[in-house]
Scaffold this motif. Sequence first.
Motif, PDB file in Angstrom:
ATOM      1  N   PRO A 189      -3.276   4.594   7.651  1.00 30.26           N
ATOM      2  CA  PRO A 189      -1.833   4.336   7.748  1.00 30.26           C
ATOM      3  C   PRO A 189      -1.066   5.140   6.698  1.00 30.26           C
ATOM      4  CG  PRO A 189      -3.069   2.284   7.840  1.00 30.26           C
ATOM      5  CD  PRO A 189      -4.052   3.361   7.485  1.00 30.26           C
ATOM      6  N   SER A 190       0.210   5.385   6.979  1.00 32.04           N
ATOM      7  CA  SER A 190       1.029   6.205   6.094  1.00 32.04           C
ATOM      8  C   SER A 190       1.277   5.505   4.762  1.00 32.04           C
ATOM      9  CB  SER A 190       2.365   6.518   6.766  1.00 32.04           C
ATOM     10  OG  SER A 190       3.105   5.316   6.960  1.00 32.04           O
ATOM     11  N   VAL A 191       1.779   6.282   3.815  1.00 30.69           N
ATOM     12  CA  VAL A 191       2.084   5.734   2.490  1.00 30.69           C
ATOM     13  C   VAL A 191       3.159   4.669   2.592  1.00 30.69           C
ATOM     14  CG1 VAL A 191       2.940   6.299   0.191  1.00 30.69           C
ATOM     15  CG2 VAL A 191       1.386   7.885   1.359  1.00 30.69           C
ATOM     16  N   LEU A 192       4.213   4.914   3.401  1.00 34.12           N
ATOM     17  CA  LEU A 192       5.292   3.935   3.557  1.00 34.12           C
ATOM     18  C   LEU A 192       4.762   2.636   4.164  1.00 34.12           C
ATOM     19  CD1 LEU A 192       8.214   6.203   4.822  1.00 34.12           C
ATOM     20  CD2 LEU A 192       7.859   5.269   2.524  1.00 34.12           C
ATOM     21  N   TYR A 193       3.831   2.740   5.099  1.00 30.08           N
ATOM     22  CA  TYR A 193       3.248   1.539   5.698  1.00 30.08           C
ATOM     23  C   TYR A 193       2.508   0.723   4.639  1.00 30.08           C
ATOM     24  CZ  TYR A 193       0.285  -1.373   8.698  1.00 30.08           C
ATOM     25  OH  TYR A 193      -0.356  -2.438   9.279  1.00 30.08           O
ATOM     26  N   ARG A 194       1.712   1.387   3.835  1.00 32.71           N
ATOM     27  CA  ARG A 194       0.957   0.667   2.803  1.00 32.71           C
ATOM     28  C   ARG A 194       1.891   0.069   1.760  1.00 32.71           C
ATOM     29  NH1 ARG A 194      -2.499   5.307   3.382  1.00 32.71           N
ATOM     30  NH2 ARG A 194      -1.733   6.180   1.413  1.00 32.71           N
ATOM     31  N   MET A 195       2.966   0.771   1.441  1.00 30.72           N
ATOM     32  CA  MET A 195       3.936   0.227   0.480  1.00 30.72           C
ATOM     33  C   MET A 195       4.609  -1.025   1.037  1.00 30.72           C
ATOM     34  SD  MET A 195       5.694   3.726  -0.976  1.00 30.72           S
ATOM     35  CE  MET A 195       6.925   2.787  -1.879  1.00 30.72           C
ATOM     36  N   ALA A 196       4.916  -1.023   2.335  1.00 31.56           N
ATOM     37  CA  ALA A 196       5.532  -2.200   2.947  1.00 31.56           C
ATOM     38  C   ALA A 196       4.597  -3.403   2.883  1.00 31.56           C
ATOM     39  CB  ALA A 196       5.915  -1.891   4.392  1.00 31.56           C
ATOM     40  N   ARG A 197       3.315  -3.192   3.121  1.00 28.21           N
ATOM     41  CA  ARG A 197       2.366  -4.307   3.065  1.00 28.21           C
ATOM     42  C   ARG A 197       2.220  -4.834   1.635  1.00 28.21           C
ATOM     43  NH1 ARG A 197       3.069  -2.976   7.672  1.00 28.21           N
ATOM     44  NH2 ARG A 197       4.693  -4.495   7.219  1.00 28.21           N
TER      45      ARG A 197
END
Length: 703
Positions: free
Chosen positions: A122-130
């Motif tokens: 998953p993208s960096v933004l996705y991991r940051m959201a989680r």
Amino acid sequence: MSNRYVMESLLRPAVELYSASVAGSATFICLTAPWAVALAPSVSWVTAAGFGVLALKRTSEGMKILRYRRNIRRLPRYVLTSEQIPVSRRHLFLGKGFQWSPRHTQRLLEARRPECEVYVQPSVLYRMARELEKKMEYSLPWLCRLTRTDSALNPFRPLPPVGGSPIYHGVEPDETTATFDLGERVGHMLVIGTTRVGKTRLAELLITQDIRRKNAAGDHEVVIVFDPKGDADLLRRMYAESHRAGRQDNFWVFHLGWPDISARYNAVGRFSRISEVASRVAGQLSGEGNSAAFREFAWRFVNIITRALVALGQRPDYGLILRYVTNIGELYETYVENMLSEKAPQLMDTVGVLLGNGIAEKDLPRHMQGRQNGMKIWAIEQVLASDEGKKLWDPVLDGLRSAVQYDRTYFDKIVASLLPLLEKLTTGKTAALLAPDYTDLNDPRPILDWHNIIKSRGVVYIGLDALSDPVVAAAVGNSMFADLVSEGGHIYKFGLGDEEGGKSPKVAINLHCDEFNELMGDEFIPLINKGGGAGFQVTAYTQTLSDIEARIGSSAKANQVVGNFNTLVMLRVREKNTAMLLTDQLPEVDVYQKTLTSGITDVSRPGEGTDFNSNVQDQVSLVKVPMINPADVINLPKGQAFALLEGGRLWKIRMPLPADSDDPYMPASLKQLADNMEQNYRTGETWWTGGDAALSGGPNVAA
């Protein structure tokens, strides 16, 4: 994604879009300012068209790369309502998927290369959201709700909670409908998957099609579902689908957990040969080691009792068998009195005279002492041993006489293994279900009979409530399997039209066995081994191969069971040996392996202005690898499976998720379903005819 190249290299930047943007810009310039590229207006249109075609071509190629990269990270949502499930007379629908080939093995290996990790994870933004959701769960709950919204408009939309790796299905963006020929269904299907990975959802999908399918003549198929757990959702789904298909009047429920609404069932009430009753009862006893001899004794005594009951005009059931196993003398007296009253009434008077003379307990033979009604049994023996009594030869009587002549203590020892089984099946409310009173017209619960069920194309749900009482559940399940095997033999020999003197065409009997390892015994092996000739199409669901072996107690028999399933569907498993059941049947394939080599060579001649030479090469070679590994099966997401269909063709499939829309036929709860069924029970006053009349009024559910 062209096949012109040895290596597809799909996980990379979409460089095609770079040239597409340049070609698009050139098209725009040629149309708006041809003078800037020294073109006459009459020529610029032709040039613009050429650049436009190139731009479209390169854009299409670049979008394929982007689509593949997106597909490898997140699969498109796949949801079907019950009405949308396709039903065919020729094919069985399994979901969406594709036939696995060496090309997909190649793509799978490429997706695991370290340099491709950025396109798979998953993208960096996705991991940051989680991470934000974990930290702000209580401080900013409204923000967490926004980032968790399952909507296409949410750029941080969470992945479906299915676990596993998405690359297994993402390696083929162009999936199709996954089906297989119904003609292969008679070869049986085995579905293996660990807990909570989609076995029940797949069962619902297959059962829905079986309930709604009609043949060319417009007749439905028989559907029988064994559910050891007693899953309420599965029962409600079958109830709804039966209503949707217009089969609500022929929907049967046998449920040990709901005895008040359950149909009743006599597992030994119908048979072609009397000896089948003893085989069904004794077949559930252990036959290993020293237990084999006791099982043979149990078979003999049950057969003696059954022959006597039939001769007396009584239908055998577990309650009667238990009653006379514990007191064989009572049955002996009843049979002798009935026989003597018909053939030699004077001998019955002689028995009365002997009893009237007063017999002391000490005068009785040792094996008669302490036995209930021992004096009367002794008197009968004296009469039958006389010259006139010897003329009354009767094979049933001989069997009963040999049984009562055993010493009571010895008799109890040789039937010791039989009594616990019979007590399991005749305790509490289970007794009323498994030993129905055919003369009780005040009991509205119908009596389930496999022959009439199959003739009327019924839909049957068997809930065994194994979580509450696994011992009774296994015993009842084995009894039903044994009864079905016997019915299969009857159909194989005579068909279903034997009452009219003709042989009817074969009827498809779809038998779904969830957690079948908890139910199976020696009775299950002939069902799948030879049941296809009678129309049985078994779909069995289990978790591991070890469950089958542990249940049967023999590795050879476990392999015999598995070897009779021509179709294999394997969801995520946690046991390597189970995964190897699939992977060991697949061939090794040739894939391309890319190797990067580089080298530096010093220049030994000074004065040439060169200190060293360097060399960088990409080498492509063919290597043999398994088509899939056991680890690939172990890492599957929920709802996805590998399937060997139609002679060993490997398919990768994913099942549709159930839609959240309300189903008008679905009862809100199991209690509501039970209330509906209880209100619409119809008694079967014509049960004794043995024909369809007892069934035509519908046993249980009205519209």
